[in-house]
Each structure stands twice: as C-alpha cells, then as structure tokens.
Design a protein around this motif. Structure first.
Motif, PDB file in Angstrom:
ATOM      1  N   PRO A 177       0.849  -1.213  -0.080  1.00  0.00           N
ATOM      2  CA  PRO A 177      -0.196   0.039  -0.025  1.00  0.00           C
ATOM      3  C   PRO A 177       0.944   1.416   0.180  1.00  0.00           C
ATOM      4  O   PRO A 177       1.826   1.165   0.627  1.00  0.00           O
ATOM      5  N   ALA A 178       0.343   2.385  -0.694  1.00  0.00           N
ATOM      6  CA  ALA A 178       1.230   3.628  -0.923  1.00  0.00           C
ATOM      7  C   ALA A 178       1.140   4.218   0.705  1.00  0.00           C
ATOM      8  O   ALA A 178       0.476   4.045   1.410  1.00  0.00           O
ATOM      9  N   VAL A 179       2.377   4.885   0.981  1.00  0.00           N
ATOM     10  CA  VAL A 179       2.492   5.367   2.104  1.00  0.00           C
ATOM     11  C   VAL A 179       1.888   6.742   2.149  1.00  0.00           C
ATOM     12  O   VAL A 179       2.262   7.447   1.399  1.00  0.00           O
ATOM     13  N   LYS A 180       0.969   7.005   3.151  1.00  0.00           N
ATOM     14  CA  LYS A 180       0.542   8.547   3.064  1.00  0.00           C
ATOM     15  C   LYS A 180       1.339   9.366   3.694  1.00  0.00           C
ATOM     16  O   LYS A 180       2.081   9.347   4.602  1.00  0.00           O
ATOM     17  N   LYS A 181       1.658  10.729   3.046  1.00  0.00           N
ATOM     18  CA  LYS A 181       2.167  11.763   3.650  1.00  0.00           C
ATOM     19  C   LYS A 181       1.717  12.498   4.837  1.00  0.00           C
ATOM     20  O   LYS A 181       0.351  12.455   4.977  1.00  0.00           O
ATOM     21  N   ASP A 182       2.196  12.880   5.604  1.00  0.00           N
ATOM     22  CA  ASP A 182       1.719  13.450   6.814  1.00  0.00           C
ATOM     23  C   ASP A 182       1.280  14.947   6.384  1.00  0.00           C
ATOM     24  O   ASP A 182       1.771  15.565   5.991  1.00  0.00           O
TER      25      ASP A 182
END
Length: 182
Positions: A177-182
């Motif tokens: 899964p893609a890592v979400k940016k904070d």
C-alpha cells in the motif's frame, strides 16, 4: 538478484504450485509466513547439498545445524499463515485444481506439513549448484546474525519491493500500500 540469493531468499516461491491464478496475490505478511515456515528446511537441504563443496572448518560444517535449530524454533508458529497462503494458491479457477485445493484444505496439518516440506526440499536441492555453495555459505553466515522472524520479514519485504504486483516465480506479491504523507 544473484542465483544463490534467489535460492535462499525466494523460499516462498518453492512452496506454491505453478497453477496460481494471476488475479490472486500474496500479501507481504503471507510471504513472511511462508518464508518463516520454509527457511529451516531450506537451510538444512542447502547445507546437506553444499557440505561436500565447502571447507570442513567453514560455517556450514561447524554452525549450520545450530542455525537450522534456531530458525526451526519459530516454524510451528509460522505454519498457520504459511498454510493459508499455500492453500490460497493451490486452486486456480479450473475444476481439477480447485478439487485438489479442497482436498488439501481437509488434510490434517500433520499430513499436509510434510508434503509441503518435501516439495520445498526437492525444489531447493534440484536448484542448488555446487559452484553456488561458497556464496550460499556466506549468505547463511549473514542470516545467522539476524533473528529468524526478522529475516523472514526482511525477505518478504525485499520480494515485495522487487516483485510487488509482478509474478515471483509462480505467484504474485500484492503491491504494498502507498505510504501517506503527513
């Protein structure tokens, strides 16, 4: 990836039947489960295959048995996830493969485990060439410094990174899964 590295690290590919559906993929945690389950048997098979081709004072001759025992301590805990992943790929959408999957799912663990282990051992022993044994011995030395579950997780992550969404021998690893940016 170098061939000996593939033989040791792509352990999961050796446990999955060639009839895998292209639409089905293994999650990274499932790959880790197969790797954790398969590694002790693979290490033992590779050690036995390479022992005549490496030095009598090297790692395989002196410490491989202890490594196999250490990696084997976690094998039973990894079996449920490895079994689920194995069964996930034992059917392919065709009637014959699906019936085989149904039959395997009904087998008790004490029957299915040795079948999976035998398939792994046969595939590995057929795949390892004497000229690879020096590199395999070095890889085993490095792996011996890593905790067994950490090693399985590392291998699964590398397989996902290298083959995420693509076929890795006989199965596909689901894209991470893609890592979400904070």
């Amino acid at each position: 990836m170098h061939r000996p590295l593939t033989a040791m690290l792509a352990l999961a590919a050796l446990t999955i039947p060639q009839v895998a559906s292209a639409a089905t993929c293994l999650e990274e945690k499932e790959v880790s489960g197969i790797v954790a389950f398969a590694t002790p048997g693979v290490l033992e098979t590779v050690s036995n295959t390479c022992k005549p081709h490496v030095g009598s004072k090297g790692f395989i001759a002196t410490r491989a048995d202890a490594m196999v025992a250490n990696y084997g301590a976690n094998r039973d805990a990894a079996w449920p996830l490895a079994k689920a992943a194995f069964l996930k790929f034992s059917g392919s959408g065709n009637e014959k493969a699906d019936k085989a999957q149904e039959l395997m799912a009904k087998l008790p663990d004490d029957v299915l485990k040795p079948l999976v282990e035998a398939a792994i051992s046969t595939a590995v022993s057929d795949d390892v060439k004497p000229e690879q044994c020096g590199q395999i011995e070095r890889l085993m030395e490095v792996m011996n410094r890593i905790q067994p579950q950490d090693s399985a997780d590392l291998i699964a992550t590398l397989m996902s990174l290298v083959g995420g969404g693509k076929s890795a021998r006989s199965f596909q690893i689901c894209p991470a899964p893609a890592v979400k940016k904070d």
